[in-house]
Design a protein around this motif. Sequence first.
Motif, PDB file in Angstrom:
ATOM      1  N   ASP A  62       0.874  -1.308   0.061  1.00 56.93           N
ATOM      2  CA  ASP A  62      -0.086   0.054  -0.052  1.00 56.93           C
ATOM      3  C   ASP A  62       0.964   1.015  -0.115  1.00 56.93           C
ATOM      4  N   LEU A  63       1.758   1.169   0.761  1.00 57.26           N
ATOM      5  CA  LEU A  63       2.753   2.456   0.732  1.00 57.26           C
ATOM      6  C   LEU A  63       3.397   2.621  -0.532  1.00 57.26           C
ATOM      7  N   ARG A  64       3.787   1.614  -1.305  1.00 60.69           N
ATOM      8  CA  ARG A  64       4.431   1.544  -2.793  1.00 60.69           C
ATOM      9  C   ARG A  64       3.147   2.030  -3.650  1.00 60.69           C
ATOM     10  N   ARG A  65       1.954   1.372  -3.568  1.00 62.85           N
ATOM     11  CA  ARG A  65       0.992   2.137  -4.305  1.00 62.85           C
ATOM     12  C   ARG A  65       0.575   3.569  -4.180  1.00 62.85           C
ATOM     13  N   ARG A  66       0.839   4.072  -3.173  1.00 66.65           N
ATOM     14  CA  ARG A  66       0.420   5.415  -2.837  1.00 66.65           C
ATOM     15  C   ARG A  66       1.987   6.336  -2.778  1.00 66.65           C
ATOM     16  N   ARG A  67       2.799   5.637  -3.336  1.00 65.02           N
ATOM     17  CA  ARG A  67       4.157   6.328  -3.601  1.00 65.02           C
ATOM     18  C   ARG A  67       4.686   7.090  -2.208  1.00 65.02           C
ATOM     19  N   ALA A  68       4.513   6.410  -1.081  1.00 64.72           N
ATOM     20  CA  ALA A  68       4.664   6.943   0.139  1.00 64.72           C
ATOM     21  C   ALA A  68       5.673   6.212   0.826  1.00 64.72           C
ATOM     22  N   LEU A  69       6.322   5.200  -0.018  1.00 64.73           N
ATOM     23  CA  LEU A  69       7.561   4.480   0.613  1.00 64.73           C
ATOM     24  C   LEU A  69       8.937   5.094   0.468  1.00 64.73           C
ATOM     25  N   ALA A  70       9.463   5.298   1.660  1.00 65.97           N
ATOM     26  CA  ALA A  70      10.698   5.703   1.770  1.00 65.97           C
ATOM     27  C   ALA A  70      12.070   4.623   1.939  1.00 65.97           C
ATOM     28  N   PRO A  71      12.544   4.028   0.935  1.00 66.88           N
ATOM     29  CA  PRO A  71      13.096   2.841   1.068  1.00 66.88           C
ATOM     30  C   PRO A  71      14.274   2.689   2.142  1.00 66.88           C
ATOM     31  N   ALA A  72      14.995   3.982   2.263  1.00 67.01           N
ATOM     32  CA  ALA A  72      16.108   3.881   3.423  1.00 67.01           C
ATOM     33  C   ALA A  72      15.293   3.774   4.827  1.00 67.01           C
ATOM     34  N   ALA A  76      15.777   0.319   7.506  1.00 63.65           N
ATOM     35  CA  ALA A  76      16.106   0.739   8.878  1.00 63.65           C
ATOM     36  C   ALA A  76      15.250   0.152   9.579  1.00 63.65           C
ATOM     37  N   GLY A  77      13.820   0.218   9.306  1.00 63.64           N
ATOM     38  CA  GLY A  77      12.827  -0.413  10.029  1.00 63.64           C
ATOM     39  C   GLY A  77      12.776  -2.059   9.991  1.00 63.64           C
ATOM     40  N   LEU A  78      13.151  -2.556   8.935  1.00 60.69           N
ATOM     41  CA  LEU A  78      13.645  -4.022   8.932  1.00 60.69           C
ATOM     42  C   LEU A  78      14.469  -4.404   9.928  1.00 60.69           C
ATOM     43  N   PHE A  79      15.739  -3.737  10.085  1.00 57.65           N
ATOM     44  CA  PHE A  79      16.519  -4.199  10.989  1.00 57.65           C
ATOM     45  C   PHE A  79      16.242  -3.877  12.128  1.00 57.65           C
ATOM     46  N   LEU A 120      21.404  -6.867  19.517  1.00 62.44           N
ATOM     47  CA  LEU A 120      21.977  -5.550  19.641  1.00 62.44           C
ATOM     48  C   LEU A 120      22.630  -5.185  18.438  1.00 62.44           C
ATOM     49  N   VAL A 121      23.290  -6.232  17.554  1.00 62.26           N
ATOM     50  CA  VAL A 121      23.899  -5.649  16.264  1.00 62.26           C
ATOM     51  C   VAL A 121      22.723  -5.306  15.353  1.00 62.26           C
ATOM     52  N   LEU A 122      21.676  -6.147  15.241  1.00 58.00           N
ATOM     53  CA  LEU A 122      20.644  -5.694  14.364  1.00 58.00           C
ATOM     54  C   LEU A 122      20.039  -4.318  14.711  1.00 58.00           C
ATOM     55  N   LEU A 123      19.771  -4.104  15.915  1.00 56.69           N
ATOM     56  CA  LEU A 123      19.347  -2.857  16.474  1.00 56.69           C
ATOM     57  C   LEU A 123      20.263  -1.884  15.940  1.00 56.69           C
ATOM     58  N   GLY A 124      21.709  -1.963  16.362  1.00 51.34           N
ATOM     59  CA  GLY A 124      22.583  -0.914  15.950  1.00 51.34           C
ATOM     60  C   GLY A 124      22.603  -0.671  14.411  1.00 51.34           C
ATOM     61  N   VAL A 125      22.505  -1.531  13.743  1.00 55.32           N
ATOM     62  CA  VAL A 125      22.467  -1.352  12.325  1.00 55.32           C
ATOM     63  C   VAL A 125      21.076  -0.420  11.772  1.00 55.32           C
ATOM     64  N   GLY A 126      20.249  -1.049  12.325  1.00 53.71           N
ATOM     65  CA  GLY A 126      18.858  -0.278  12.263  1.00 53.71           C
ATOM     66  C   GLY A 126      18.821   0.963  12.446  1.00 53.71           C
ATOM     67  N   ALA A 130      18.700   4.349  10.221  1.00 49.00           N
ATOM     68  CA  ALA A 130      17.476   5.322  10.517  1.00 49.00           C
ATOM     69  C   ALA A 130      18.161   6.771  10.653  1.00 49.00           C
ATOM     70  N   VAL A 131      19.097   6.803  11.445  1.00 45.57           N
ATOM     71  CA  VAL A 131      19.893   8.071  11.557  1.00 45.57           C
ATOM     72  C   VAL A 131      20.327   8.759  10.019  1.00 45.57           C
ATOM     73  N   ARG A 132      20.783   7.814   9.202  1.00 43.43           N
ATOM     74  CA  ARG A 132      21.321   8.050   7.706  1.00 43.43           C
ATOM     75  C   ARG A 132      20.207   8.686   6.951  1.00 43.43           C
ATOM     76  N   ALA A 133      19.032   7.681   6.911  1.00 43.72           N
ATOM     77  CA  ALA A 133      17.958   8.002   6.325  1.00 43.72           C
ATOM     78  C   ALA A 133      17.094   9.377   6.673  1.00 43.72           C
ATOM     79  N   ALA A 134      17.237   9.552   8.182  1.00 40.81           N
ATOM     80  CA  ALA A 134      16.637  10.901   8.484  1.00 40.81           C
ATOM     81  C   ALA A 134      17.572  12.162   8.046  1.00 40.81           C
ATOM     82  N   ARG A 135      18.756  11.939   8.027  1.00 43.88           N
ATOM     83  CA  ARG A 135      19.583  12.982   7.628  1.00 43.88           C
ATOM     84  C   ARG A 135      19.679  13.303   5.960  1.00 43.88           C
TER      85      ARG A 135
END
Length: 143
Positions: A62-72, A76-79, A120-126, A130-135
Motif C-alpha cells: 500500500d505504501l508503494r502504491r501510494r508512492r509513500a515508501l521511503a526505501p532507506a 532501517a525499520g526492517l533491521f 543488539l547488532v541488528l538494532l545498531g545497524v537499524g 535510521a539516522v542516515r535516512a533521517a539526515r
Amino acid sequence: MVVCGVIGAAVTAALDEIVFHQILHWHHFYDRSTPGVGLLSDGLLHTAELLALVAGFFLYADLRRRRALAPAHALAGLFLGAGAFQLIDGIVDHKLLRLHQVRYGVDVTPYDWAWNLAGLVLLGVGGALAVRAARRSRARSVA
C-alpha cells in the motif's frame, strides 16, 4: 519504518521457529509443559509470525502504491524490527518469563550472549540506517 519493523520481526520469528524449533529441535516456544503443549505453542507462534508477515507486506504494498515508501527508512525499520524481536525473545522470553531457553543440556551462557548480541547488532545497524535516512530526508527537504 514501522511497517518494515513488523516485517523484520516476523522474518526473525520465522527464522527462529524454523531453525531452532523445527530443524535443530533445541526448544519450543513454551517448554514448561508437555511436548504437545510445546508443539501447540510453536504452531501459535508460527501463526502469529505468518499473520504479521502478510499484514506487513500488504501495508508495504500500500505504501508503494501510494508512492509513500521511503526505501532507506524501510530498510532501517526492517533491521530495527528484527533486532527488537531478537532482544525481546532473549531477555523477556528466555530470562524474565523463562518460557524456554535457547538450548537445553548445555551451558546456555554462550548461547544467551550470542543471541542477545545478535539482537543488539541488528538494532545498531537499524539505528544507524535510521539516522542516515533521517539526515538524507532533512537534507533533501532543505535543498
